[in-house]
Enzyme design. Structure first.
Site, PDB file in Angstrom:
ATOM      1  N   ALA A  68       8.328   7.269  -1.145  1.00  0.00           N
ATOM      2  CA  ALA A  68       9.560   7.937  -1.567  1.00  0.00           C
ATOM      3  C   ALA A  68       9.504   9.401  -1.134  1.00  0.00           C
ATOM      4  CB  ALA A  68       9.678   7.857  -3.084  1.00  0.00           C
ATOM      5  N   GLY A 107       6.139   4.019  -2.137  1.00  0.00           N
ATOM      6  CA  GLY A 107       7.346   3.280  -1.793  1.00  0.00           C
ATOM      7  C   GLY A 107       7.241   2.629  -0.422  1.00  0.00           C
ATOM      8  N   GLU A 110       5.633  -0.487  -1.021  1.00  0.00           N
ATOM      9  CA  GLU A 110       6.549  -1.351  -1.787  1.00  0.00           C
ATOM     10  C   GLU A 110       7.597  -1.989  -0.877  1.00  0.00           C
ATOM     11  OE1 GLU A 110       7.112   1.890  -4.697  1.00  0.00           O
ATOM     12  OE2 GLU A 110       6.815   0.350  -6.239  1.00  0.00           O
ATOM     13  N   GLU A 130       0.936   6.730  -6.405  1.00  0.00           N
ATOM     14  CA  GLU A 130       1.876   7.381  -7.328  1.00  0.00           C
ATOM     15  C   GLU A 130       1.167   8.048  -8.504  1.00  0.00           C
ATOM     16  OE1 GLU A 130       2.387   4.511  -5.858  1.00  0.00           O
ATOM     17  OE2 GLU A 130       4.495   4.278  -5.300  1.00  0.00           O
TER      18      GLU A 130
END
Ligand code: 3H9
Length: 706
Positions: A68, A107, A110, A130
């Site tokens: 992210a 992310g 992910e 994270e």
């Protein structure tokens, strides 16, 4: 091959019947709003396009995806969310393949987990870091990963934040295939064609079965929770990660995702997340000193260290570990033997722990030489003087260096307090002289203060930053003053702690309050570890110039007079009856403190933990502001990084000046003014703090000003 849509951050290109979606958002293809929109639209267009049989995800440049966009955290969220994009990928009716080169982190992993097949290139690194930002994987990672690789391995990855290499990823079944190739596109296309020709269909991670053995998985969750109780150090997000994995076990996928989202948003809103993200960016900003923008570093291969004491040996080990050749100089054979012994001891310790073998030690020491003759430094690219903290001794070494070193050699002094300008001015080449303040043990501690004297050349400063990179240190640029950034601030908050001790708080209460705040040790434990004799010598040296009207607490002197220098003498503020790890409170120390209070005419009062913290932090923040105000630190973030990496400041609080912003600068100023009512000489508000409060702004505003 034909070009389809061309959203700037996600390029979409048809290769035969495979639609290649390239994440293109330099430098790490972070999943910012444009990338998320691009991915969503591209998946839709692939679904609608009958010419597309499968989708291949790749990253442009060195990396697949760094996760992210961390810069978006704390700002107004913009649709689509990453979980929505990830769901869209997994829902695709056409097979989706991810080909991973470089990193797939957070992310980014992910997204890959939502793909139906994963291929990793040799050299790829995968992880869910994270937790290091105070978060949990918030785009389905906590639900998909345990289903794919089981709770134990998933918890290990998510709680440590560590990166796994491609081989380990294959062993964990995190990826399906390894490719010994350096072109993700070519390897990904070949793999996708193979899948298509074998009619491999859509295969969704959410349907994977690694959580099948419920009692075993639950045991592993319990074990992780138990471990965390011992080592989470006040962090919130590891607990949330465990709760989310528990939800993966107990609840259907969709509900588990909702629980993950709830926990993610809770972490996102926390000051810990703000502190850790601040630390992440600050660590990168400190590398950008003005000199590194305008000058190239000089080459460094051959390093010399003058002095083989604890510091010199630690620096030598650090340079050897970086693959450099190192020569150590000492003044006599006995000192040289001790210096060599200090270096060898570090590698012997590694052998004992099974982290090195004899051949490894021999290979490293083949790059090490020791000498009594300064002439052997003639070819050194960089010399680090690490003799004891005395101006005359240091200047004598520099005189020798000036005589023997080749032109262009960088001449560095490892000093914690002394005036580098005076050292530079004592040689014929002041432009080559710089301060490098290592922290003990120098081969372990990350911080390196790069102290920049007035006449130094920009490329010498750039060389010091390059050295820090090679040694894997965190460099902070500091100006010249007594103590530079770190020790100058330390001197002030240590006085605040001494004042509280004399006024009624015990050293044990003070240490406890600071441990509760998140420091690994309180100031009196640190003093016992460092050794009281060093501070005592400094105090005696400065006695003549001390302001006679300033408050001076003599408790430390009373302990030193008894030879109680801390751990190395078996007692200091604490008693160490059974060695350094056996600290216990010492009633005799408390009696000495009582006597000192009586001598100073002080009636002791009680201090609450919150008052201890308020005073200690106010002193640290105020002097931090002075250091920025005087240009000793370039920005507030340089103070923050100094304290996180050199003084045990809890990283999740982002450093003292980030903490000050969160606490509120008007409140810090009000605290200082309140304390100044008793002792206006000590508590003088920093002009910068006053100015920031007047302007209604904070320290962070100065981090972004160019
Ligand atoms: C996440 O994914 C949450 C999700 O689970 C859920 C969401 C709903 N964003 O380190 P470098 C910048 S949380 C924005 O020097 P390297 C960095 O600031 C995220 N910017 O390079 C620097 O900028 P500048 C989980 C980022 O090659 C530049 O890129 N992911 C991001 O040594 C180069 O960085 C992580 O925690 C980012 N995600 O190392 C990964 N990442 O040039 C964090 C980097 O202006 N990133 N930048 O100073 C890293 O670990 C390293 O940067 C990486 C590259 C290994 C990727």
């Amino acid at each position: 091959m034909s070009r389809e849509t061309a959203l700037p951050s996600v390029e979409s290109t048809l290769h035969g019947n495979i639609l290649v979606l390239t994440l293109n958002n330099p430098p790490v293809n972070a999943l910012g709003v444009e990338v998320r929109r691009g991915l969503l639209a591209a998946i839709d267009s692939a679904t609608d396009n009958p010419a597309v049989a499968a989708i291949l995800l790749v990253g442009a440049g060195r990396h697949f995806c760094g996760g992210a966009d961390i810069r978006e955290f704390g700002k107004t969220p913009q649709a689509p969310t990453l979980p929505a994009v990830v769901k869209h990928i997994e829902d695709s009716p056409k097979p989706v393949v991810a080909a991973i080169q470089g990193v797939a982190l957070g992310g980014g992993l992910e997204v890959a987990l939502a793909a139906h097949y994963r291929l990793a290139l040799d050299g790829a690194r995968l992880g869910l870091p994270e937790v290091l930002l105070g978060l949990l994987p918030g785009a389905g990672g906590t639900q998909r990963l345990p289903r794919l690789i089981g709770a134990k391995a998933a918890l290990d990855l998510m709680l440590s934040g560590r990166h796994v290499n491609a081989r380990e990823a294959l062993e964990l079944q995190l990826v399906d295939r390894l490719a010994d190739a350096d072109d993700a596109l070519a390897a990904g296309l070949a793999y996708t064609r193979e899948l298509l020709s074998s009619q491999a269909g859509v295969r969704r991670t959410r349907d994977a079965r690694a959580l099948g053995d419920q009692p075993l998985q639950r045991e592993q969750i319990n074990a992780a929770r138990e471990q965390l109780a011992h080592k989470s150090k006040g962090l919130l997000s590891p607990h949330s990660i465990i709760r989310a994995v528990e939800a993966a076990l107990d609840q259907p996928f969709e509900q588990g995702l909702q629980e993950e989202r709830r926990l993610f948003l809770e972490c996102l809103d926390s000051p810990q997340r703000a502190g850790l993200v601040h630390a992440f960016f600050a660590e990168r900003e400190v590398l950008k000193a003005p000199e590194t923008r305008i000058a190239q570093p000089r080459p460094i291969e051959q390093v010399a260290v003058v002095g083989g004491g604890t510091m010199g040996a630690g620096i030598a080990v650090s340079a050897l570990d970086a693959g450099l050749r190192v020569t150590m100089i000492e003044r006599d054979q006995q000192a040289l033997d001790r210096g060599r012994g200090n270096v060898e001891k570090v590698y012997d310790g590694l052998i004992e722990k099974g982290r090195l073998d004899a051949a490894g030690k021999a290979a490293t020491l083949a790059r090490f030489s020791a000498s009594l003759d300064y002439q052997d430094l003639a070819q050194a690219d960089l010399v680090i003087e690490a003799v004891f903290e005395d101006m005359a001794a240091k200047q004598a070494v520099f005189k020798e260096l000036d005589r023997v070193c080749k032109p262009g050699a960088v001449l560095a002094s490892n000093t914690s307090y002394l005036d580098i300008n005076a050292i530079a001015d004592s040689v014929s080449r002041p432009a080559d002289v710089i301060g490098l303040h290592f922290f003990s043990p120098a081969n372990i501690m990350k911080l390196l203060e790069i102290v920049v004297p007035a006449k130094v050349a920009a490329d010498v400063v750039a060389t010091a930053f390059e050295l820090a990179r090679k040694l894997r240190k965190v460099p902070v640029r500091a100006g010249v003053c007594d103590g530079f950034i770190g020790n100058r601030i330390l001197a002030v908050y240590r006085q605040a702690a001494d004042h509280m001790m004399e006024d009624g708080a015990s050293p044990y209460q003070i240490d406890q309050a600071l441990r509760d705040f998140g420091f690994p040790m309180g100031p009196f434990q640190v003093a016992d570890l460092a050794g009281g004799d060093i501070g005592w010598a400094t105090r005696k040296r400065k006695a003549a110039t001390r302001d006679p009207a300033a408050r001076y607490v003599q408790i430390a002197d009373r302990l030193c007079e008894r030879g109680w220098f801390g751990q190395k003498t078996g007692r200091g503020y604490y008693l160490y009856a059974q060695g350094p790890r056996s600290a216990s409170q010492d009633p005799e120390v408390l009696a000495i403190i009582e006597a000192e209070r009586a001598r100073a005419g002080i009636t002791p009062r009680t201090f609450s933990p919150s008052e201890i913290l308020r005073r200690y932090m106010a002193a640290m923040i105020n002097e931090g502001a002075n250091v920025v105000h005087e240009g000793i630190a370039l920005r507030p973030l340089d103070v923050d990084i100094t304290f996180i990496h050199g003084y045990g400041f809890p990283r999740y609080r982002g450093g003292p000046l980030k903490y000050a912003d969160q606490y509120g600068l008007p409140q810090v100023l009000a605290d200082i003014r309140e304390f100044a009512e008793e002792d206006p000489r000590f508590w003088k508000p920093s002009p910068l703090l006053v100015e920031l409060v007047d302007r209604g702004t904070d320290f962070d505003s100065l981090n972004h000003a160019d």
